[in-house]
Scaffold this motif. Sequence first.
Motif, PDB file in Angstrom:
ATOM      1  N   PRO A 166      40.911  47.850  50.152  1.00 39.85           N
ATOM      2  CA  PRO A 166      42.304  47.679  49.728  1.00 39.85           C
ATOM      3  C   PRO A 166      42.397  47.671  48.194  1.00 39.85           C
ATOM      4  O   PRO A 166      41.631  46.970  47.531  1.00 39.85           O
ATOM      5  CB  PRO A 166      42.695  46.321  50.321  1.00 39.85           C
ATOM      6  N   PRO A 167      43.335  48.443  47.619  1.00 38.35           N
ATOM      7  CA  PRO A 167      43.379  48.636  46.164  1.00 38.35           C
ATOM      8  C   PRO A 167      43.724  47.378  45.374  1.00 38.35           C
ATOM      9  O   PRO A 167      43.460  47.330  44.177  1.00 38.35           O
ATOM     10  CB  PRO A 167      44.458  49.704  45.979  1.00 38.35           C
ATOM     11  N   PHE A 168      44.301  46.380  46.032  1.00 39.48           N
ATOM     12  CA  PHE A 168      44.666  45.173  45.292  1.00 39.48           C
ATOM     13  C   PHE A 168      43.789  43.970  45.663  1.00 39.48           C
ATOM     14  O   PHE A 168      44.194  42.829  45.547  1.00 39.48           O
ATOM     15  CB  PHE A 168      46.159  44.880  45.464  1.00 39.48           C
ATOM     16  N   GLU A 169      42.605  44.282  46.179  1.00 42.50           N
ATOM     17  CA  GLU A 169      41.619  43.236  46.438  1.00 42.50           C
ATOM     18  C   GLU A 169      40.365  43.554  45.626  1.00 42.50           C
ATOM     19  O   GLU A 169      39.398  44.104  46.131  1.00 42.50           O
ATOM     20  CB  GLU A 169      41.311  43.148  47.938  1.00 42.50           C
ATOM     21  N   PRO A 170      40.391  43.202  44.319  1.00 40.80           N
ATOM     22  CA  PRO A 170      39.305  43.603  43.411  1.00 40.80           C
ATOM     23  C   PRO A 170      37.956  43.023  43.829  1.00 40.80           C
ATOM     24  O   PRO A 170      37.891  41.908  44.343  1.00 40.80           O
ATOM     25  CB  PRO A 170      39.751  43.038  42.061  1.00 40.80           C
TER      26      PRO A 170
ATOM     27  N   PHE B 195      40.652  39.412  37.728  1.00 37.48           N
ATOM     28  CA  PHE B 195      40.902  39.605  39.165  1.00 37.48           C
ATOM     29  C   PHE B 195      42.279  39.056  39.557  1.00 37.48           C
ATOM     30  O   PHE B 195      42.994  39.646  40.366  1.00 37.48           O
ATOM     31  CB  PHE B 195      39.807  38.926  39.993  1.00 37.48           C
ATOM     32  N   SER B 196      42.651  37.890  39.001  1.00 35.63           N
ATOM     33  CA  SER B 196      43.957  37.307  39.334  1.00 35.63           C
ATOM     34  C   SER B 196      45.076  38.291  38.995  1.00 35.63           C
ATOM     35  O   SER B 196      46.063  38.406  39.721  1.00 35.63           O
ATOM     36  CB  SER B 196      44.191  36.023  38.534  1.00 35.63           C
ATOM     37  N   LEU B 197      44.910  38.984  37.893  1.00 30.27           N
ATOM     38  CA  LEU B 197      45.937  39.960  37.485  1.00 30.27           C
ATOM     39  C   LEU B 197      45.891  41.207  38.369  1.00 30.27           C
ATOM     40  O   LEU B 197      46.929  41.768  38.749  1.00 30.27           O
ATOM     41  CB  LEU B 197      45.717  40.330  36.010  1.00 30.27           C
ATOM     42  N   LEU B 198      44.676  41.628  38.725  1.00 30.44           N
ATOM     43  CA  LEU B 198      44.516  42.841  39.540  1.00 30.44           C
ATOM     44  C   LEU B 198      45.090  42.667  40.949  1.00 30.44           C
ATOM     45  O   LEU B 198      45.438  43.640  41.608  1.00 30.44           O
ATOM     46  CB  LEU B 198      43.033  43.234  39.644  1.00 30.44           C
ATOM     47  N   ARG B 199      45.171  41.407  41.399  1.00 29.76           N
ATOM     48  CA  ARG B 199      45.664  41.178  42.770  1.00 29.76           C
ATOM     49  C   ARG B 199      47.168  41.385  42.888  1.00 29.76           C
ATOM     50  O   ARG B 199      47.709  41.452  43.986  1.00 29.76           O
ATOM     51  CB  ARG B 199      45.304  39.753  43.213  1.00 29.76           C
TER      52      ARG B 199
END
Lengths: 464, 464
Positions: free
Chosen positions: B104-108, B25-29
């Motif tokens: 939102p696409p960057f909030e996994p 998740f940290s990377l996906l953000r």
Amino acid sequence: MANAQLQSVLDHIDKDFDNSLERLFSLLRIKSISADPAFANDCKAAAEHLAKDIASLGVATEVRSTAGHPAIVGKTGAGGRPHVIFYGHYDVQPVDPLDLWHRPPFEPVVTDHADGRKIIVARGAEDDKGQVMTFVEACRAWKKVTGSLPIDVTFLIEGEEEVGSKNFVPFIEANKDEFKADYVLVCDTGMWDRNTPAITTSLRGLLYEELKITAANRDLHSGVFGGSAMNPIRVLTKILGGLFDDDNRITIPGFYDGVKDLPPDILEQWKKLNLTPEMFLKPIGLSIPAGEKGRLLIEQASSRPTCDVNGIWGGYIGEGSKTVIPSHASAKISFRLVEGQDPAKIRKAFRDYVTARLPGDCKVEFGDHSAAPAVALDWKMKPLAAASKALTEEWGKETVLMGSGASIPIVADFKRTLGLDSLLVGFGLDDDNIHSPNEKYDLRSFQKGIRSWARILAALAEVK
Amino acid sequence: MANAQLQSVLDHIDKDFDNSLERLFSLLRIKSISADPAFANDCKAAAEHLAKDIASLGVATEVRSTAGHPAIVGKTGAGGRPHVIFYGHYDVQPVDPLDLWHRPPFEPVVTDHADGRKIIVARGAEDDKGQVMTFVEACRAWKKVTGSLPIDVTFLIEGEEEVGSKNFVPFIEANKDEFKADYVLVCDTGMWDRNTPAITTSLRGLLYEELKITAANRDLHSGVFGGSAMNPIRVLTKILGGLFDDDNRITIPGFYDGVKDLPPDILEQWKKLNLTPEMFLKPIGLSIPAGEKGRLLIEQASSRPTCDVNGIWGGYIGEGSKTVIPSHASAKISFRLVEGQDPAKIRKAFRDYVTARLPGDCKVEFGDHSAAPAVALDWKMKPLAAASKALTEEWGKETVLMGSGASIPIVADFKRTLGLDSLLVGFGLDDDNIHSPNEKYDLRSFQKGIRSWARILAALAEVK
């Protein structure tokens, strides 16, 4: 006596011209783009500004609500003499692509054209604010010099011409008792060329359609689905790409039904006008007429029906690359129609054409923006001869009676709703860039346009 | 002993899974969209973040500059045993159309799919951050449980895969002495289906072109010029609309030159897999295979060359209507290529095709985004059998050796620049929405993906 009066009016126009220009500029500075809801307040501001300007002529003027952008209604005269409606529009086209403008579109200036002509540059400089103001300023001069106008005038100015007059037509229908008159004067057309005045006696109609083709229920990755899933851009380009045959004729079944050839005498006149690609297309960087083979260029441009895709979009259109198969693709398409073509029939034929070419698992949605038939005006109407003579006197050249390739749908609406014919006089030129970046109006068009209307008002007073 | 070790590693993976997820998740953000220069700093941040994560495994890791977005290089191992390069990418596709995302696409998040599966939803959840992290987390478990990895690994992660690796390939060429190894592991492909693991043994190539057709030197009003001036959208749709014949074959002369039919035994295998429109197309709302008539759906999707218009635009695409004939119209077009097709030849054939259909007074400008040939991997390479067995053990189903319709151009570049074959193992599913709104990765793909790599690392240690 009448001639002396007219001469005083014309002299006043020349003397007061700098002020006329400043009044036009005030109107041009208002961003009255009717197509974009973001500019609704600017449209209202333009209506209020122009209404105030017309009221300053001593005309009882109101800004009137419609279901869309407001209209302006102004009335002057006590009856017992010719009574005209003057029609124009204060709304303008969108300005994109903004980066192609040499200066901000709503900061009008007078500048030099490449060939030395003085020109007014701004969105709406010609279409239609500049043209409207030729009439308003002619009235102002008459009023100033003589205290009144030679004929009775109802001003009727709308704010939705560029988006199909959808709310304006219901407005005139709902209030038609207010709009009794002998005929309509419309100032939204052009000259034959820079030195030759013209009255437009036919107008093409306009059918404007939008379509959206949907294939998959979401955007797809072309690596996974490329080759097996239908791409809606492929469907759209296949359908639109088939709209013309090798002779540049439109392939929609029945499209040309009812379209008549020109009468032989008009065709002869037009041949003599000898419009060449060198004259008409070279200034825009083209050389090959794109219309039906076997037709004169002037026929292609003014008396034949046409089809243009005005916009197309689908998929990834940003920078770089994206291997997407989009879910849907869209286009805006318009048809210029001529006498004999029924917009409703053409719409159905177009939609049938599209639907027949649609893969079984794709769908299409249609939207319509406007549908107006072509208009052929009465070449024998009495005011036409009077106006033609007045124009010839101003410009020193015989007035041409011409067909226009453009559409002014409201002309058909005036006939249908009010039973009135229209007389179309305007001072636009082909190189005015209307609907394009760097729209301009020749300074001479504006000044001699005002003088032309001053003469026409005098001439129309004599028509019984 | 080895088996007991592996079991401890697998147990640790399951026990530590929530932490693995949080690290993903940290990377996906981080909004590492490589195609858009506005996100250059985010790309850098993603590289730094992931490098730190890899370094935390005790791997000597650096963020390395390239002429574009940075690469990550990490090295571990003392030699004397199998040595692999692990390749993946931290960059992601653009997210538009944003309004189609449910969040939102960057909030996994982990959420429930319609059918009850747990899924990770975010841009990059699968492609390729989720996939990269299956390998990183497998290494973390080995390191944690045993203190070291079973084989030597060089991590080589790039930030420009989604834009054609233009600067990454020169980077590996310039530093090829650093990248000696036995072969490459690539984690950027999919499973056969939700329950069946796969190794990808062929990849389609990719040629990505952009073209802009210009007619008049400025936007025109269709009333004045409609019918006489060529419309570039008409030219563009005519050309693109002719790219396919009635059998859905691509009409560019020479396009299929050198393309071979499948070997009969592979064709038989594929027939048995029995990929149907019901299985493959129905989930995306389609039912009719759009590829070449007479070919299996699985051939259309993976072994045949294709063409897709990925984007098209021209004229007025805002709200409402505008009767413009635009000056120019553009499209982005990509071709998936197969073995036997030379991207340079196909590019020339495509450009010749377009140019031959261009009216004499229009012009075309081409731009290219990428050109990579197809890749056919060595089905006999030894690590493939070992990895295949390890995958079968994890998933309980025979591993499928399959062709992929997608392109991973870097695989050909590894062969050309480093002389190395690649082994392609991944856990994506066809419904992952990669390159689309609502990209997801099955939670099961992530967890069993980590476990799969843990098993493969053990198996590869045994390959001599």
